[in-house]
Each structure stands twice: as C-alpha cells, then as structure tokens.
Design a protein around this motif. Sequence first.
Motif, PDB file in Angstrom:
ATOM      1  N   GLY A  14       0.806  -1.209   0.000  1.00 35.01           N
ATOM      2  CA  GLY A  14       0.000   0.000   0.000  1.00 35.01           C
ATOM      3  C   GLY A  14       0.839   1.258   0.000  1.00 35.01           C
ATOM      4  O   GLY A  14       2.057   1.220   0.185  1.00 35.01           O
ATOM      5  N   LEU A  15       0.171   2.399  -0.211  1.00 38.87           N
ATOM      6  CA  LEU A  15       0.849   3.689  -0.264  1.00 38.87           C
ATOM      7  C   LEU A  15       0.432   4.542   0.923  1.00 38.87           C
ATOM      8  O   LEU A  15      -0.670   4.388   1.464  1.00 38.87           O
ATOM      9  CB  LEU A  15       0.497   4.421  -1.565  1.00 38.87           C
ATOM     10  CG  LEU A  15       0.992   3.782  -2.862  1.00 38.87           C
ATOM     11  CD1 LEU A  15       0.426   4.534  -4.055  1.00 38.87           C
ATOM     12  CD2 LEU A  15       2.523   3.772  -2.915  1.00 38.87           C
ATOM     13  N   PRO A  16       1.298   5.457   1.360  1.00 40.38           N
ATOM     14  CA  PRO A  16       0.939   6.356   2.466  1.00 40.38           C
ATOM     15  C   PRO A  16      -0.247   7.249   2.088  1.00 40.38           C
ATOM     16  O   PRO A  16      -0.503   7.506   0.905  1.00 40.38           O
ATOM     17  CB  PRO A  16       2.213   7.186   2.657  1.00 40.38           C
ATOM     18  CG  PRO A  16       3.298   6.427   1.971  1.00 40.38           C
ATOM     19  CD  PRO A  16       2.651   5.697   0.852  1.00 40.38           C
ATOM     20  N   GLU A  17      -0.975   7.717   3.127  1.00 39.22           N
ATOM     21  CA  GLU A  17      -2.084   8.651   2.855  1.00 39.22           C
ATOM     22  C   GLU A  17      -1.549   9.972   2.300  1.00 39.22           C
ATOM     23  O   GLU A  17      -2.177  10.605   1.449  1.00 39.22           O
ATOM     24  CB  GLU A  17      -2.879   8.918   4.144  1.00 39.22           C
ATOM     25  CG  GLU A  17      -3.746   7.768   4.613  1.00 39.22           C
ATOM     26  CD  GLU A  17      -2.963   6.772   5.462  1.00 39.22           C
ATOM     27  OE1 GLU A  17      -1.995   7.177   6.142  1.00 39.22           O
ATOM     28  OE2 GLU A  17      -3.308   5.580   5.422  1.00 39.22           O
ATOM     29  N   SER A  18      -0.371  10.365   2.776  1.00 41.06           N
ATOM     30  CA  SER A  18       0.242  11.596   2.260  1.00 41.06           C
ATOM     31  C   SER A  18       1.759  11.489   2.382  1.00 41.06           C
ATOM     32  O   SER A  18       2.275  10.873   3.313  1.00 41.06           O
ATOM     33  CB  SER A  18      -0.252  12.829   3.039  1.00 41.06           C
ATOM     34  OG  SER A  18       0.199  12.780   4.384  1.00 41.06           O
ATOM     35  N   THR A  19       2.443  12.079   1.421  1.00 37.04           N
ATOM     36  CA  THR A  19       3.908  12.098   1.415  1.00 37.04           C
ATOM     37  C   THR A  19       4.363  13.513   1.100  1.00 37.04           C
ATOM     38  O   THR A  19       3.984  14.089   0.081  1.00 37.04           O
ATOM     39  CB  THR A  19       4.479  11.138   0.357  1.00 37.04           C
ATOM     40  OG1 THR A  19       4.051   9.806   0.652  1.00 37.04           O
ATOM     41  CG2 THR A  19       6.004  11.184   0.349  1.00 37.04           C
ATOM     42  N   GLU A  20       5.167  14.074   1.992  1.00 37.17           N
ATOM     43  CA  GLU A  20       5.665  15.442   1.807  1.00 37.17           C
ATOM     44  C   GLU A  20       7.192  15.414   1.685  1.00 37.17           C
ATOM     45  O   GLU A  20       7.881  15.260   2.695  1.00 37.17           O
ATOM     46  CB  GLU A  20       5.261  16.317   2.987  1.00 37.17           C
ATOM     47  CG  GLU A  20       5.751  17.763   2.854  1.00 37.17           C
ATOM     48  CD  GLU A  20       5.468  18.579   4.107  1.00 37.17           C
ATOM     49  OE1 GLU A  20       6.007  19.690   4.203  1.00 37.17           O
ATOM     50  OE2 GLU A  20       4.738  18.091   4.990  1.00 37.17           O
ATOM     51  N   PRO A  21       7.726  15.536   0.469  1.00 34.99           N
ATOM     52  CA  PRO A  21       9.184  15.585   0.331  1.00 34.99           C
ATOM     53  C   PRO A  21       9.728  16.892   0.905  1.00 34.99           C
ATOM     54  O   PRO A  21       9.135  17.963   0.709  1.00 34.99           O
ATOM     55  CB  PRO A  21       9.404  15.525  -1.183  1.00 34.99           C
ATOM     56  CG  PRO A  21       8.091  15.092  -1.769  1.00 34.99           C
ATOM     57  CD  PRO A  21       7.042  15.589  -0.827  1.00 34.99           C
ATOM     58  N   VAL A  22      10.823  16.821   1.627  1.00 32.33           N
ATOM     59  CA  VAL A  22      11.491  18.003   2.160  1.00 32.33           C
ATOM     60  C   VAL A  22      12.869  18.052   1.494  1.00 32.33           C
ATOM     61  O   VAL A  22      13.774  17.315   1.891  1.00 32.33           O
ATOM     62  CB  VAL A  22      11.636  17.933   3.689  1.00 32.33           C
ATOM     63  CG1 VAL A  22      12.276  19.218   4.209  1.00 32.33           C
ATOM     64  CG2 VAL A  22      10.283  17.681   4.343  1.00 32.33           C
ATOM     65  N   PRO A  23      13.037  18.878   0.446  1.00 33.51           N
ATOM     66  CA  PRO A  23      14.280  18.882  -0.339  1.00 33.51           C
ATOM     67  C   PRO A  23      15.522  19.003   0.531  1.00 33.51           C
ATOM     68  O   PRO A  23      15.604  19.878   1.397  1.00 33.51           O
ATOM     69  CB  PRO A  23      14.114  20.102  -1.254  1.00 33.51           C
ATOM     70  CG  PRO A  23      12.629  20.266  -1.382  1.00 33.51           C
ATOM     71  CD  PRO A  23      12.069  19.879  -0.045  1.00 33.51           C
ATOM     72  N   GLY A  24      16.463  18.103   0.305  1.00 32.61           N
ATOM     73  CA  GLY A  24      17.730  18.130   1.021  1.00 32.61           C
ATOM     74  C   GLY A  24      17.676  17.584   2.428  1.00 32.61           C
ATOM     75  O   GLY A  24      18.701  17.544   3.116  1.00 32.61           O
ATOM     76  N   LYS A  25      16.493  17.142   2.874  1.00 25.46           N
ATOM     77  CA  LYS A  25      16.364  16.679   4.259  1.00 25.46           C
ATOM     78  C   LYS A  25      15.731  15.293   4.376  1.00 25.46           C
ATOM     79  O   LYS A  25      16.152  14.486   5.202  1.00 25.46           O
ATOM     80  CB  LYS A  25      15.557  17.688   5.079  1.00 25.46           C
ATOM     81  CG  LYS A  25      16.213  19.067   5.152  1.00 25.46           C
ATOM     82  CD  LYS A  25      15.359  20.057   5.926  1.00 25.46           C
ATOM     83  CE  LYS A  25      16.022  21.453   5.949  1.00 25.46           C
ATOM     84  NZ  LYS A  25      15.178  22.434   6.679  1.00 25.46           N
ATOM     85  N   GLY A  26      14.705  15.001   3.557  1.00 20.18           N
ATOM     86  CA  GLY A  26      14.041  13.708   3.652  1.00 20.18           C
ATOM     87  C   GLY A  26      12.573  13.811   3.299  1.00 20.18           C
ATOM     88  O   GLY A  26      12.180  14.640   2.464  1.00 20.18           O
ATOM     89  N   ILE A  27      11.737  12.983   3.953  1.00 20.62           N
ATOM     90  CA  ILE A  27      10.304  13.013   3.682  1.00 20.62           C
ATOM     91  C   ILE A  27       9.527  12.915   4.990  1.00 20.62           C
ATOM     92  O   ILE A  27       9.998  12.346   5.986  1.00 20.62           O
ATOM     93  CB  ILE A  27       9.858  11.861   2.751  1.00 20.62           C
ATOM     94  CG1 ILE A  27      10.271  10.504   3.331  1.00 20.62           C
ATOM     95  CG2 ILE A  27      10.404  12.041   1.360  1.00 20.62           C
ATOM     96  CD1 ILE A  27       9.697   9.317   2.564  1.00 20.62           C
ATOM     97  N   ALA A  28       8.322  13.485   4.983  1.00 22.47           N
ATOM     98  CA  ALA A  28       7.377  13.372   6.092  1.00 22.47           C
ATOM     99  C   ALA A  28       6.137  12.667   5.557  1.00 22.47           C
ATOM    100  O   ALA A  28       5.579  13.071   4.534  1.00 22.47           O
ATOM    101  CB  ALA A  28       7.018  14.753   6.636  1.00 22.47           C
TER     102      ALA A  28
END
Length: 651
Positions: free
Chosen positions: A371-385
């Motif tokens: 499955g896929l996450p409900e939401s994915t927020e890329p944070v450039p140069g740092k990672g993902i939330a």
Amino acid sequence: MSALRSWMNNRWMIPAVSGLLIITALVILQVSRIDTVGNIVMVAAAVVADTRIVMNAARALRAKFIGIDLLVSVAAIGAVIIGQYWEAAAVTFLFAIGHALETATLNKTRSALAALVAVAPDVAIVLRDGEQVDVSAGAVIMGETVLVKNGAKVPVDGEVTGGTGALDEASITGESMPVEKMIGDRVFAGTVSRSGFLQVRATGVGADTTLARIIHRVEDAQGAKAKTQVFMDRFSAWYTPAIMILALVVGVLTGDVVLALTLLVIGCPGALVISIPVSMVAGIGRAAKDGILIKGGEFLETSARITVVAVDKTGTLTMGRPRVTDVIVLDRSMTREQVLTWAGRAEAGSEHPLARAILDAAVSEGFSVTGLPESTEPVPGKGIAVNTAGRRILIGNLALLTQYGISHTAAAARVADELAQAGRTPMIVAVDYTVAGVVGVADEVRPDAAQMVTNLHAAGVKRVIMLTGDAPLVANAIGSITGADEIRGSLLPEDKLNVVTALQAEGHIVAMVGDGVNDAPALATANIGVAMGAAGSAVAVETADIALMGDNLLKLPEAISLARRTVNNMRQNITIAVVTVSLLLLGVLLGGMTMSIGMLVHEASVLIVIINAMRLLRRHGRDTSVIPADSMAFATLSSTVMSSAEHKPSD
C-alpha cells in the motif's frame, strides 16, 4: 571463366604482368643485338603498370585534386619520351607492387571492423505456432521467442525468458570470460553460446541491435579525421603541386630532364599522407576489439592529452545498486522489524534513489509494506514526512528532525555520524515524533575501482577526482577506498558542471565519467565524455565520446593508454616519412639517385609506416578483465562497520 575474371581483378595481377614483361625485356636486351624489341617490351611493361595510375590521376584531376598518382604518371611518361624506358618501367612496376602491398596491409588495420562484421549472425531459430522455424536473423519479429542452443550465435538483442547458459560476449564488451545468463538477463546479437540453452524474447533486431550500432559507430570513427590529419591533408594539397613546380623549375634551369623527373618521383608524399589515418584506423580498431568505442580520430587525439579524470560515484565507482546494511534501533519500545517496516511504508511513496533499497530489504525479510501512504511530503535536502496507518513518519537527516521539532536526537546523531564515516548513508527514522532508529544504506564499491585509479595514474593522468551528491563523510569514506586524489561531496548536477569548467579554466583536459542522466551537463562540457556499460544503451553508443561497452572500470585507463600510444605512433610515422623524403632529396643533390631507386625507397617507407601502425593491433599489457585480489576493498570496509544488531540508546 570466373577464375580468370577473379585473377584479372586481383590486386597482384598488374604487378605480375608488368614484372613478367620487364624480365622478358631484360632477357631480350641481353641476348639480342637489336635493342628495339627489348625496348618495346619494356615500354609495354610501363604501360601495363601505368595505365591504372594514369586513370587514378585523371579521376583526381577531375575532382580538382593533384595527388601522388599524377606525379608518378608524369615521371613515367616523361621517362618514355626521353628514352629512359627501364626507369619508366621500374618506377611504375614498383609503384604498382607498393600499392598492392599497401592495400593488403591496410586491410589488416581494418581487421577489427571485419571481425565485427564476421560475428554478425545469419540465421535464427524462432518459435512460431509452437514450432521451431529457421529464418534469417533480419527476419525475426520484435517480441518473438528465439532459441539459442549451445555453440550458436545469438541473432538478436533480447531478454532471457527461459533456460540458463553462458555466453561469450567478447565481440560486444571485449571481455574474454563467458558470462552466465538466466531469466531476466539481457543478451546481445553476435555473442556466442558456450553452454546451456536459452529462450530469448527479441527486443532488438536487424539494424536495431547493439552489434549493428557498434559496426556503424566503428565505420564512422575510422573514417573521421583527427585535427592533425586535417592539417596534413591541407599540407599535401599544397605540397604536391609545389613539387611539380620545383621539378619544372629545376628542369628549366639545369636543362636536365632526368633530374626533374627524378625529383617528381622522390617528392611523392605517400608515407606522409598515410602516416596519420593508418594509425587512427588501427588504434580505433584495437579499441573496438577490446569493447571500447571511440567516436573518431579527433576524440582519440584529445583522449591522449587527458590530464584530469572526473568520476561520478554512483553507478560508476559503485555498483549503482544500494542495499540496506544496518538497521539500528534507538527506541527500546520498538524492534528491528518495526523500524524497517515503518521505514519501508514511508518510502513506498518516495522517489528518492535509496527508497528502493529500503523497500527491497523489508520485503526480502518478509515484512509487510504493501500500500501507499495517505500523504507524502518531500522536504528537499532533508528527507520526507509521511502519514501512514495513522502514524506520522519522518525519515531523513538531522535537519529534518530539527525542522519538525523532534528532541533527544543525540544518539541518532552519533550513530548517523558513525555510519557516514564508514561509508554508509544514514537515514534516521522517527515515528510519532520519537526517534525509532537509523537505517544505513550503502552502494557497494566496485572491486576494480582502486585499481582503475592506479592504472589512470600509470597512463599519465595527473588527478582523479570523485564527484558525488553524498554528504562529505560518506564521500570521504568511499573516496579513501578508491584512492581518488580529490573528493567533492554534496554536489548537485550544476555543481559537477562547475567543477569541470573550473578544471578546464586551469588548463586541464578533462574526461568526465558518468551515467549520462544527472551528469549530462558535466558530460557534455568535458573535453571527453565517457559512458560506462554502454552495451545496453543505444543513446550512449551513439553519443558518448568514449563508450565502454562493459562495466569493467579498467577499460578507462586502457582507452587513455591506447590513445597515447596511437598518437605516439602517428608521430613516429610522420618522422619516418619526413626523414625518408629528406634523405632522398639529399641523394639527388649529391648525385647518384635514380628514379627507380627513389621509388623503391619511397614504397619501402610507406610499408614501414603501415607496419608500424599495425603494432597497435596487438593487445598491450596484461588482461584488464582480471581484478587483483587486493582491490576487493568493499570486503575490507565491511569488516570495519558496525553490525546491524540493536543498539541501546545512550543519552
């Protein structure tokens, strides 16, 4: 009749007939008191040998080009007019036999291309309606299943869909050892099965195969001219008419027609004209045999002057297949399985290059990351939330944790630093604002990377610079394994471009080795762009200045070394040609130099130049496919890295 026609078209037919007539004339002149018959036969010998030379000269004149054939034709005709029948016959005979020898030996220098054409398969066995059908290789339809039996040539590019076997891929990659193939592996037309039985789905047929592209590339490269050759062509365009004018002036001033005609023969720039192209053809041909495609003479010439090699890390110095090496638990309430599972679920919606490694590790250990996450927020140069399964997951570096206000990160910082110093890329995992653990990911260093750097220095390269987007600690760890002279980390594609331009501004000739995607700007700007593993990439074969068909890094110093030897060979040939002409002219000035002797020495110099160039066709040095045991650096690194056992937190 066909045998007679074949003999008439043979390159040795004209020298043989002319030589026979000369011998007959000499016999007649010895036994007969009347010279007329002997002289007629001698003139006939000259006519036989000179007819094709005159025809070639006429064609060149129609193209507004004054060449060597015209010099020989004028000298021979002039000799007949003034009664120098022996000189006319000897000059044309020697020129004809020299031309036949040149053609034969030049064909040798093109042997690599001939060998490539020879390995092109003629027939294929395809499955049609469940039956095995023999068809021509060019008649195979894309998507059809082709059967490759032991001892047979692979007729198409394709993917193995069934069976196993070992293929000799020397014609494509230059590697001498057979390569094991199994389901999912790629195969190339022109390779030869040494064992097993393969079913192959055709993905490239006819002119769309890797072999066909290589043949086309080598043809173009051997026909392309280096800058030195272009200069030499311009020089000869002025030199040949100048020799004719000089001979005319000498004849008028001295009244010695024989001397003027001798100057025409001696001034022939044959060895000079051929000195560069014959070396280029031989060098490019040798490279092709070794799985190295060089775009043309200009690029080979530039490669000989390379002083700095800039190498991308990922996929070049490393295997390009990152894998999870460490899962370190920092939260006592969690297990290793939970840390890796949450990391896998978070990365399921990520486009980061290392996401695949984490997902593969979780799946291979049987953890559920579907499955896929409900939401994915890329944070450039740092990672993902990420929000998934009702939990908030952060995965990235310390800066990401700071941005989201997570405290108690001292243990994570310490572990991340230890992993980075060991050459791992640390990825900190936080679940619901608590640091759960750190996942270490590493891309295995190629076993031949350190040897490549050593060989580059031996080939005359002054500096080897590793370029990477990795953090400095990781970059330094990998760089120390390879022995690179300089390590530049945390680079974006435009930063790599800036490094290349800065090196060029310092006066360096720069070769850039990369994967051709994120390194495209730097590859295009470098003096020489090098693509590795190009056998599977039609674009790389067509566009790279140097395409290394296999994944053997040691082919790069081999290519540079060959380029240097080829340029040195060109210089030797030019020296031979110039010294020969100078000595011949000195002989004329001192007296005693005849037209026939001049032509004999001239043809000898041409053959020496060709034979010297043919030395490039020999394999030079040791077999680069053998990797020294002491270069297996990754194994050494692995022994220094912390295990993936759970670590207790320490505050």
